[in-house]
Design a protein around this motif. Structure first.
Motif, PDB file in Angstrom:
ATOM      1  N   PHE A 109       0.827  -1.205   0.000  1.00  0.00           N
ATOM      2  CA  PHE A 109       0.000   0.000   0.000  1.00  0.00           C
ATOM      3  C   PHE A 109       0.862   1.256   0.000  1.00  0.00           C
ATOM      4  O   PHE A 109       0.618   2.191  -0.779  1.00  0.00           O
ATOM      5  CB  PHE A 109      -0.931   0.017   1.213  1.00  0.00           C
ATOM      6  N   GLY A 110       1.871   1.295   0.868  1.00  0.00           N
ATOM      7  CA  GLY A 110       2.716   2.482   0.967  1.00  0.00           C
ATOM      8  C   GLY A 110       3.452   2.778  -0.327  1.00  0.00           C
ATOM      9  O   GLY A 110       3.533   3.934  -0.771  1.00  0.00           O
ATOM     10  N   THR A 111       3.991   1.725  -0.957  1.00  0.00           N
ATOM     11  CA  THR A 111       4.690   1.908  -2.227  1.00  0.00           C
ATOM     12  C   THR A 111       3.740   2.431  -3.301  1.00  0.00           C
ATOM     13  O   THR A 111       4.066   3.361  -4.046  1.00  0.00           O
ATOM     14  CB  THR A 111       5.319   0.581  -2.682  1.00  0.00           C
ATOM     15  N   ALA A 112       2.561   1.809  -3.372  1.00  0.00           N
ATOM     16  CA  ALA A 112       1.580   2.229  -4.375  1.00  0.00           C
ATOM     17  C   ALA A 112       1.108   3.655  -4.119  1.00  0.00           C
ATOM     18  O   ALA A 112       0.898   4.433  -5.066  1.00  0.00           O
ATOM     19  CB  ALA A 112       0.388   1.267  -4.370  1.00  0.00           C
ATOM     20  N   LEU A 113       0.951   4.024  -2.851  1.00  0.00           N
ATOM     21  CA  LEU A 113       0.511   5.381  -2.519  1.00  0.00           C
ATOM     22  C   LEU A 113       1.554   6.407  -2.955  1.00  0.00           C
ATOM     23  O   LEU A 113       1.214   7.442  -3.562  1.00  0.00           O
ATOM     24  CB  LEU A 113       0.259   5.494  -1.018  1.00  0.00           C
ATOM     25  N   VAL A 114       2.815   6.145  -2.670  1.00  0.00           N
ATOM     26  CA  VAL A 114       3.890   7.058  -3.070  1.00  0.00           C
ATOM     27  C   VAL A 114       3.926   7.197  -4.586  1.00  0.00           C
ATOM     28  O   VAL A 114       4.049   8.315  -5.129  1.00  0.00           O
ATOM     29  CB  VAL A 114       5.245   6.563  -2.535  1.00  0.00           C
ATOM     30  N   LEU A 115       3.823   6.075  -5.288  1.00  0.00           N
ATOM     31  CA  LEU A 115       3.847   6.114  -6.753  1.00  0.00           C
ATOM     32  C   LEU A 115       2.627   6.849  -7.312  1.00  0.00           C
ATOM     33  O   LEU A 115       2.727   7.570  -8.307  1.00  0.00           O
ATOM     34  CB  LEU A 115       3.900   4.687  -7.313  1.00  0.00           C
ATOM     35  N   THR A 116       1.489   6.674  -6.662  1.00  0.00           N
ATOM     36  CA  THR A 116       0.267   7.355  -7.111  1.00  0.00           C
ATOM     37  C   THR A 116       0.408   8.864  -6.976  1.00  0.00           C
ATOM     38  O   THR A 116       0.075   9.625  -7.899  1.00  0.00           O
ATOM     39  CB  THR A 116      -0.953   6.873  -6.301  1.00  0.00           C
ATOM     40  N   VAL A 117       0.900   9.318  -5.827  1.00  0.00           N
ATOM     41  CA  VAL A 117       1.087  10.758  -5.614  1.00  0.00           C
ATOM     42  C   VAL A 117       2.128  11.304  -6.580  1.00  0.00           C
ATOM     43  O   VAL A 117       1.956  12.385  -7.165  1.00  0.00           O
ATOM     44  CB  VAL A 117       1.485  11.033  -4.152  1.00  0.00           C
TER      45      VAL A 117
END
Length: 334
Positions: A109-117
């Motif tokens: 989740f954290g990796t995907a969130l950073v990439l999304t932002v």
């Protein structure tokens, strides 16, 4: 040239399919959480969503590399916003994995969130410097920052990160207000969207319902002024969709049709949340019926997709893309 001999371009909106299945899985997950429905439908659908996302990523990635589009894909005025779904879908999957293996889920989740932002920021910057015309905008432009922000808020809250959830909610809502003004101005005043992009108007439903679902997770499932206000705007957008049914019926089936899936799934999920919050008599029955109806709708889209893929008519021919605008009067006569 026969259909079997034609070459097709795999466009980024193919990720609408796993995104739609995530919406369905989330609806069943919410029904399990608030109404005690069995958990197995949600677990099964999360596995299916992950498998479809992985298959779509391989399919799309190979086509982009073979087509030499690595440097141009994020500049495409039609399809670039849909690339955000590549990193948004894993946010959903990370929250699900966290329910079974917390460290692994948090990492995903954290990796995907950073990439999304990061991708949302890059695309927003691209839109500022690109020579975009108002007629080139469409509701898919909500996905990177509005969709990413609001889904990130719900996921952060589900994992217990309240401050992060509020920050992502602010990001999503503020981007919604800014982009919403531009996109509605485009829909109200510019020539009609080209037929393949008309289903993206269904995305207009998504911001208030996704924000509403995120807010229910943040505030513990209580009805307050924020929840009521978001629900009011969601109802208006759903009524708009009813008026557009004659327009949608004339659109040839393709990847764009999956724009309906997540938007409507999020609306069904919000309805399940409201039934539980209001403690409506028999709400458990309704909470089971709504995901059931939604499942039938997603299944219909999936069957049509498989049929079109087999027939070779699902994707656009290589070298083609929807024009910036449709011929005058294409949709406004409805």
């Amino acid at each position: 040239m026969s259909t079997s001999e034609r070459t097709y371009r795999v466009t980024a909106n193919v990720f609408g399919l796993p995104f739609g299945f995530c919406g369905l899985a989330q609806c069943w997950t919410t029904a399990h959480a608030v109404a005690g429905l069995p958990r197995w439908p949600a677990d099964t659908l999360w596995i299916v969503s992950a498998a479809i996302w992985a298959a779509s990523l391989i399919w799309y990635g190979r086509d982009v590399v073979r087509g030499g589009r690595l440097r141009t894909e994020l500049k495409d005025p039609v399809f670039a916003p849909f690339t955000a779904l590549i990193v948004i879908v894993p946010m959903f999957l990370g929250v699900t994995v966290a329910g079974h293996a917390r460290p692994a889920g948090e990492f995903v989740f954290g990796t995907a969130l950073v990439l999304t932002v990061a991708l949302g920021g890059w695309l927003a910057g691209e839109w500022i410097i690109a020579d975009l015309q108002l007629a080139q905008w469409h509701p898919g432009y909500f996905l990177p920052t509005v969709g990413g922000g609001l889904i990130g808020a719900g996921g952060s809250a589900a994992l217990g990160h309240r401050t992060l959830a509020m920050a992502m909610l602010g990001c999503g809502v503020i981007c919604w207000f800014i982009l919403g003004a531009v996109i509605l101005l485009r829909l109200f005043t510019a020539p009609a969207l080209p037929p393949p992009l008309l289903p993206t108007i269904a995305i207009e439903v998504a911001p208030p319902v996704v924000a509403g679902n995120a807010w229910f997770v943040i505030n513990g499932g209580r009805i307050d002024a924020v929840a009521a206000g978001l629900a009011g705007y969601a109802i208006l957008m759903i009524l708009v969709q009813l008026r557009l049914i004659p327009v949608y019926r004339r659109v040839r089936f393709g990847p764009g049709w999956w724009a309906f899936s997540f938007s409507y799934a999020a609306a069904f999920t919000l309805a399940v949340n409201w039934l539980a919050a209001l403690d409506v008599p028999g709400h458990s029955v309704w909470a089971a019926a709504l995901p059931g109806v939604l499942t039938l709708g997603i299944a219909a889209l999936a069957i049509a997709t498989v049929r079109r893929l087999i027939a070779g008519t699902y994707l656009p021919a290589a070298g083609t893309a929807p024009p910036a605008t449709a011929p005058s009067g294409t949709a406004r006569s409805a």
